[in-house]
Design an enzyme around this catalytic site. Sequence first.
Site, PDB file in Angstrom:
ATOM      1  N   LYS A 110     -54.658  23.226  53.550  1.00  0.00           N
ATOM      2  CA  LYS A 110     -55.983  23.332  53.689  1.00  0.00           C
ATOM      3  C   LYS A 110     -56.308  21.893  54.581  1.00  0.00           C
ATOM      4  CE  LYS A 110     -58.831  26.585  52.371  1.00  0.00           C
ATOM      5  NZ  LYS A 110     -59.603  27.092  51.047  1.00  0.00           N
TER       6      LYS A 110
HETATM    7  C1  E4P Z   1     -61.770  29.613  51.297  1.00  0.00           C
HETATM    8  O1  E4P Z   1     -60.986  29.680  51.479  1.00  0.00           O
HETATM    9  C2  E4P Z   1     -62.800  29.360  50.018  1.00  0.00           C
HETATM   10  O2  E4P Z   1     -61.603  29.503  49.020  1.00  0.00           O
HETATM   11  C3  E4P Z   1     -63.462  29.819  49.325  1.00  0.00           C
HETATM   12  O3  E4P Z   1     -63.969  31.259  49.969  1.00  0.00           O
HETATM   13  C4  E4P Z   1     -64.591  29.409  48.980  1.00  0.00           C
HETATM   14  O4  E4P Z   1     -65.389  30.151  48.191  1.00  0.00           O
HETATM   15  P1  E4P Z   1     -66.997  30.111  47.207  1.00  0.00           P
HETATM   16  O5  E4P Z   1     -68.040  29.459  48.386  1.00  0.00           O
HETATM   17  O6  E4P Z   1     -67.760  31.376  46.993  1.00  0.00           O
HETATM   18  O7  E4P Z   1     -66.127  28.883  46.817  1.00  0.00           O
END
Ligand code: E4P
Length: 219
Positions: free
Chosen positions: A87
């Site tokens: 990521k």
């Molecule tokens: C996605 O890859 C992220 O880990 C996640 O969806 C972030 O979500 P949040 O905005 O609820 O922290």
Amino acid sequence: MKIFIDTANVEEIKEVASWGILDGVTTNPTLLAREIKRTGRKPEDILKEICEIVRGPVSAEVTALDWEGIVREGKELAKLSEYITIKVPMTIDGLKATKILRSEGIMTNMTLVFSPNQALLAAKAGTTFVSPFIGRLDDVGHEGMLLVEEIMEIYENYAFETEVIVASVRHPMHIVEAARIGADIVTAPYKVLEKISKHPLTDIGIERFLNDWKEVMGG
Ligand code: E4P
């Protein structure tokens, strides 16, 4: 539509995997740090175990911000398992690193995407997945799901192979909307996945059927 769970909690992942509907996992530094704190385990051990359970793409995020650092960290993480997806934050250094990681056959997930142009660049850099953060856009008064529609349209226009992960999901309607738009993947927290399996009329229906049955058959 593929369904990923957005967590680093091994118990939650095992539970949803047992339902037979889980295709992958997304983690981020916040989610992984929470599990390290809760369990005292090493991040590599947690990620390896998650890969063994899900046997599908498992996003592990780099913390480096310069492209050399992202590539170095990404290659180290990729050694943990064939399922690890790196990521990478959506920055110019992130784009450079994505191009390099992809050229070495490593899967990537470009994260923290908030505009269609960012998603266009991510696809051009060859990222495997792109993650528009819907809930965080909703939080600041923008319709997050419109971004998903725009990205889908752009990717269809040019037949990009990058898959769209609807991320930052907060409630069941986000999943309905993602599925109606035809998004490739949705990643959601455990609580939201649990909610979408339930309906009060299902519970009432089961109770009524069983009562009617017992009335005649006893037991
Ligand atoms: C996605 O890859 C992220 O880990 C996640 O969806 C972030 O979500 P949040 O905005 O609820 O922290």
